[in-house]
Design a protein around this motif. Structure first.
Motif, PDB file in Angstrom:
ATOM      1  N   ARG A   1      26.345  29.148  26.576  1.00  0.00           N
ATOM      2  CA  ARG A   1      25.125  28.830  25.842  1.00  0.00           C
ATOM      3  C   ARG A   1      25.198  27.344  25.496  1.00  0.00           C
ATOM      4  NH1 ARG A   1      26.298  31.702  19.983  1.00  0.00           N
ATOM      5  NH2 ARG A   1      28.516  31.989  20.342  1.00  0.00           N
ATOM      6  N   GLU A   2      24.081  26.785  25.101  1.00  0.00           N
ATOM      7  CA  GLU A   2      24.085  25.364  24.785  1.00  0.00           C
ATOM      8  C   GLU A   2      25.127  25.065  23.705  1.00  0.00           C
ATOM      9  OE1 GLU A   2      21.184  21.783  23.116  1.00  0.00           O
ATOM     10  OE2 GLU A   2      20.306  23.719  23.701  1.00  0.00           O
ATOM     11  N   THR A   3      25.984  24.080  23.982  1.00  0.00           N
ATOM     12  CA  THR A   3      27.127  23.797  23.122  1.00  0.00           C
ATOM     13  C   THR A   3      27.186  22.317  22.768  1.00  0.00           C
ATOM     14  OG1 THR A   3      28.414  25.637  24.052  1.00  0.00           O
ATOM     15  CG2 THR A   3      29.652  23.889  22.962  1.00  0.00           C
ATOM     16  N   ILE A   4      27.501  22.048  21.512  1.00  0.00           N
ATOM     17  CA  ILE A   4      27.700  20.691  21.003  1.00  0.00           C
ATOM     18  C   ILE A   4      29.149  20.579  20.568  1.00  0.00           C
ATOM     19  CG2 ILE A   4      27.040  19.038  19.197  1.00  0.00           C
ATOM     20  CD1 ILE A   4      24.413  21.013  19.064  1.00  0.00           C
ATOM     21  N   LEU A   5      29.835  19.543  20.998  1.00  0.00           N
ATOM     22  CA  LEU A   5      31.206  19.288  20.553  1.00  0.00           C
ATOM     23  C   LEU A   5      31.187  18.175  19.513  1.00  0.00           C
ATOM     24  CD1 LEU A   5      33.182  19.312  23.942  1.00  0.00           C
ATOM     25  CD2 LEU A   5      32.501  21.255  22.507  1.00  0.00           C
ATOM     26  N   PHE A   6      31.873  18.393  18.403  1.00  0.00           N
ATOM     27  CA  PHE A   6      31.979  17.388  17.346  1.00  0.00           C
ATOM     28  C   PHE A   6      33.456  17.200  17.016  1.00  0.00           C
ATOM     29  CE2 PHE A   6      32.341  15.581  13.209  1.00  0.00           C
ATOM     30  CZ  PHE A   6      31.194  14.833  12.975  1.00  0.00           C
ATOM     31  N   GLY A   7      33.963  15.973  17.176  1.00  0.00           N
ATOM     32  CA  GLY A   7      35.350  15.703  16.853  1.00  0.00           C
ATOM     33  C   GLY A   7      35.477  14.532  15.905  1.00  0.00           C
ATOM     34  N   HIS A   8      36.362  14.672  14.921  1.00  0.00           N
ATOM     35  CA  HIS A   8      36.594  13.569  13.981  1.00  0.00           C
ATOM     36  C   HIS A   8      37.983  12.983  14.182  1.00  0.00           C
ATOM     37  CE1 HIS A   8      36.402  11.012  10.526  1.00  0.00           C
ATOM     38  NE2 HIS A   8      37.458  11.585   9.977  1.00  0.00           N
TER      39      HIS A   8
ATOM     40  N   ARG B   1      30.814  31.045  11.159  1.00  0.00           N
ATOM     41  CA  ARG B   1      29.605  31.841  10.972  1.00  0.00           C
ATOM     42  C   ARG B   1      29.247  32.467  12.306  1.00  0.00           C
ATOM     43  NH1 ARG B   1      23.954  29.382   8.948  1.00  0.00           N
ATOM     44  NH2 ARG B   1      23.794  28.747  11.105  1.00  0.00           N
ATOM     45  N   ARG B   2      29.581  33.754  12.455  1.00  0.00           N
ATOM     46  CA  ARG B   2      29.369  34.426  13.734  1.00  0.00           C
ATOM     47  C   ARG B   2      27.925  34.836  13.895  1.00  0.00           C
ATOM     48  NH1 ARG B   2      31.952  36.021  17.761  1.00  0.00           N
ATOM     49  NH2 ARG B   2      33.961  35.444  16.860  1.00  0.00           N
ATOM     50  N   ASN B   3      27.364  34.511  15.053  1.00  0.00           N
ATOM     51  CA  ASN B   3      26.005  34.892  15.394  1.00  0.00           C
ATOM     52  C   ASN B   3      25.904  34.953  16.915  1.00  0.00           C
ATOM     53  OD1 ASN B   3      23.308  35.357  15.686  1.00  0.00           O
ATOM     54  ND2 ASN B   3      22.614  33.486  14.663  1.00  0.00           N
ATOM     55  N   PRO B   4      26.319  36.076  17.518  1.00  0.00           N
ATOM     56  CA  PRO B   4      26.330  36.180  18.976  1.00  0.00           C
ATOM     57  C   PRO B   4      24.971  35.944  19.619  1.00  0.00           C
ATOM     58  CG  PRO B   4      27.532  38.008  17.972  1.00  0.00           C
ATOM     59  CD  PRO B   4      26.806  37.301  16.866  1.00  0.00           C
ATOM     60  N   SER B   5      23.887  36.153  18.859  1.00  0.00           N
ATOM     61  CA  SER B   5      22.558  35.964  19.431  1.00  0.00           C
ATOM     62  C   SER B   5      22.053  34.534  19.294  1.00  0.00           C
ATOM     63  CB  SER B   5      21.561  36.922  18.772  1.00  0.00           C
ATOM     64  OG  SER B   5      21.443  36.634  17.377  1.00  0.00           O
ATOM     65  N   ALA B   6      22.818  33.671  18.641  1.00  0.00           N
ATOM     66  CA  ALA B   6      22.398  32.286  18.456  1.00  0.00           C
ATOM     67  C   ALA B   6      22.254  31.587  19.796  1.00  0.00           C
ATOM     68  CB  ALA B   6      23.416  31.539  17.586  1.00  0.00           C
ATOM     69  N   GLY B   7      21.213  30.782  19.911  1.00  0.00           N
ATOM     70  CA  GLY B   7      20.975  30.084  21.171  1.00  0.00           C
ATOM     71  C   GLY B   7      21.898  28.899  21.397  1.00  0.00           C
ATOM     72  N   ARG B   8      22.471  28.373  20.289  1.00  0.00           N
ATOM     73  CA  ARG B   8      23.349  27.208  20.391  1.00  0.00           C
ATOM     74  C   ARG B   8      24.580  27.404  19.524  1.00  0.00           C
ATOM     75  NH1 ARG B   8      20.343  21.988  18.705  1.00  0.00           N
ATOM     76  NH2 ARG B   8      19.544  23.311  17.029  1.00  0.00           N
ATOM     77  N   ARG B   9      25.581  26.611  19.799  1.00  0.00           N
ATOM     78  CA  ARG B   9      26.759  26.597  18.934  1.00  0.00           C
ATOM     79  C   ARG B   9      27.286  25.171  18.841  1.00  0.00           C
ATOM     80  NH1 ARG B   9      31.950  28.748  22.518  1.00  0.00           N
ATOM     81  NH2 ARG B   9      31.430  27.540  24.371  1.00  0.00           N
ATOM     82  N   ILE B  10      27.939  24.862  17.722  1.00  0.00           N
ATOM     83  CA  ILE B  10      28.629  23.594  17.548  1.00  0.00           C
ATOM     84  C   ILE B  10      30.106  23.912  17.376  1.00  0.00           C
ATOM     85  CG2 ILE B  10      28.079  23.565  15.067  1.00  0.00           C
ATOM     86  CD1 ILE B  10      28.140  20.482  15.264  1.00  0.00           C
ATOM     87  N   VAL B  11      30.927  23.214  18.132  1.00  0.00           N
ATOM     88  CA  VAL B  11      32.377  23.417  18.117  1.00  0.00           C
ATOM     89  C   VAL B  11      33.023  22.153  17.567  1.00  0.00           C
ATOM     90  CG1 VAL B  11      34.435  23.957  19.460  1.00  0.00           C
ATOM     91  CG2 VAL B  11      32.227  24.957  20.114  1.00  0.00           C
TER      92      VAL B  11
ATOM     93  N   GLU C   1      33.473  19.624  32.283  1.00  0.00           N
ATOM     94  CA  GLU C   1      32.504  19.142  33.276  1.00  0.00           C
ATOM     95  C   GLU C   1      33.109  19.090  34.672  1.00  0.00           C
ATOM     96  OE1 GLU C   1      30.258  15.677  32.387  1.00  0.00           O
ATOM     97  OE2 GLU C   1      29.246  16.590  30.661  1.00  0.00           O
ATOM     98  N   SER C   2      34.380  18.725  34.771  1.00  0.00           N
ATOM     99  CA  SER C   2      35.020  18.676  36.096  1.00  0.00           C
ATOM    100  C   SER C   2      35.147  20.068  36.703  1.00  0.00           C
ATOM    101  CB  SER C   2      36.396  18.013  36.001  1.00  0.00           C
ATOM    102  OG  SER C   2      37.304  18.821  35.263  1.00  0.00           O
ATOM    103  N   ALA C   3      35.134  21.098  35.845  1.00  0.00           N
ATOM    104  CA  ALA C   3      35.197  22.481  36.316  1.00  0.00           C
ATOM    105  C   ALA C   3      33.810  23.063  36.584  1.00  0.00           C
ATOM    106  CB  ALA C   3      35.937  23.346  35.300  1.00  0.00           C
ATOM    107  N   GLY C   4      32.767  22.239  36.394  1.00  0.00           N
ATOM    108  CA  GLY C   4      31.413  22.681  36.700  1.00  0.00           C
ATOM    109  C   GLY C   4      30.593  23.120  35.511  1.00  0.00           C
ATOM    110  N   THR C   5      31.126  22.999  34.293  1.00  0.00           N
ATOM    111  CA  THR C   5      30.382  23.392  33.103  1.00  0.00           C
ATOM    112  C   THR C   5      29.235  22.414  32.846  1.00  0.00           C
ATOM    113  OG1 THR C   5      32.308  24.428  32.082  1.00  0.00           O
ATOM    114  CG2 THR C   5      30.538  23.712  30.606  1.00  0.00           C
ATOM    115  N   SER C   6      28.060  22.950  32.553  1.00  0.00           N
ATOM    116  CA  SER C   6      26.906  22.088  32.285  1.00  0.00           C
ATOM    117  C   SER C   6      26.218  22.421  30.966  1.00  0.00           C
ATOM    118  CB  SER C   6      25.885  22.203  33.421  1.00  0.00           C
ATOM    119  OG  SER C   6      25.442  23.544  33.562  1.00  0.00           O
ATOM    120  N   HIS C   7      26.725  23.398  30.225  1.00  0.00           N
ATOM    121  CA  HIS C   7      26.026  23.805  29.002  1.00  0.00           C
ATOM    122  C   HIS C   7      26.491  23.032  27.758  1.00  0.00           C
ATOM    123  CE1 HIS C   7      29.513  26.590  29.322  1.00  0.00           C
ATOM    124  NE2 HIS C   7      29.588  26.425  28.014  1.00  0.00           N
ATOM    125  N   VAL C   8      27.478  22.153  27.901  1.00  0.00           N
ATOM    126  CA  VAL C   8      27.811  21.247  26.797  1.00  0.00           C
ATOM    127  C   VAL C   8      26.868  20.053  26.887  1.00  0.00           C
ATOM    128  CG1 VAL C   8      29.555  19.822  25.684  1.00  0.00           C
ATOM    129  CG2 VAL C   8      30.224  21.975  26.776  1.00  0.00           C
TER     130      VAL C   8
END
Length: 254
Positions: free
Chosen positions: A84-91, A12-22, A106-113
């Motif tokens: 943008r704020e990102t949530i990772l979900f893995g099963h 579901r594409r929404n470039p203006s969304a403030g968050r995403r779940i991957v 995170e080791s590369a400096g990412t803080s938005h997850v």
């Protein structure tokens, strides 16, 4: 459905969304497993799923043989996306891939997850010895049937079985030979562990061990069901995954 790269399928594409779940699929699974989640998400959350090589729209591409290689490619694809704020979900296997991907980000400096959701996967209790040999057909089919993730028609039809077994064999080899680094730096993202109460593949104490990988908040949620409990609890999983961030509990100093 659209794609921003071969690694990320946007349901579901929404470039203006403030968050995403991957979302990261299980062994043998593809990005389409999470397509139905788009119907449960709020309008300000975009849904993406990681597409591993060798399945669905990437069927002709070679499979990857190590967790390190898989996580590195996923991290590279996510790094190329707008921040943008990102949530990772893995099963299942996807929980391990998501965790290793987060470590690299995170080791590369990412803080938005901000949150890692790990479903149907232990964090401890792995055998010290690693059996590096690939699983045979009988072992694979018995394991899949026990976990309840593959329809009997797939297992019984010779043509379908031949098509999927190489993919599943590769994925099981990847996860059978994977061991988390006990000396790895803890991540800062919140960690949420989820599991079914009748999952034959996980031990509850070893699921709780996910708390040890983060300096942030941790929570555990148990649902009714087996290894693929999540197919019956999509609404609750989406609500948990996208809930406001929790404050980390005070931790005792060692």
């Amino acid at each position: 459905m659209s794609t921003s790269s071969s690694w990320l399928v946007t349901h579901r594409r929404n470039p203006s969304a403030g968050r995403r779940i991957v979302c990261f699929p299980h062994a043998g699974g593809g990005a389409s497993f999470f397509r139905s989640w788009a119907q449960r998400l709020d309008s300000d959350v975009e849904l993406q799923a990681v597409q591993y090589p060798g399945r669905e729209n990437r069927l002709a591409e070679p499979l990857m043989g190590s967790m390190r290689e898989l996580a590195a490619a996923a991290a590279q694809a996510l790094s190329a996306e707008p921040e943008r704020e990102t949530i990772l979900f893995g099963h299942s296997m996807g929980a391990a891939v998501a965790y290793e991907t987060l470590r690299l980000l995170e080791s590369a400096g990412t803080s938005h997850v901000t949150r890692l959701c790990v479903s149907g996967r232990e964090m401890s209790g792995f055998p010290e010895a690693i059996d590096s040999g690939p699983r045979g057909d009988d072992n694979l089919m018995a394991t899949m049937a026990d976990l309840g993730g593959t329809r009997s028609a797939v297992l019984d039809d010779p043509d379908l079985r031949a098509m999927v077994l190489d993919i599943i064999r590769n994925d099981y080899h990847l996860i059978d030979t994977y061991r988390p680094d006990p000396a790895a730096a803890r991540v800062s993202a919140e960690v949420v562990a989820l599991t079914g109460d009748r999952d034959p593949q996980v031990d509850m104490a070893q699921v709780k061990a996910w708390e040890s990988v983060t300096t942030g908040a941790f929570s555990l949620h148990v649902f009714s069901g087996d290894h693929f409990y999540l197919t019956s609890h999509v609404r609750s999983l989406v609500e948990i995954a996208t809930a406001p961030r929790a404050r980390p509990a005070a931790r005792a100093r060692s």
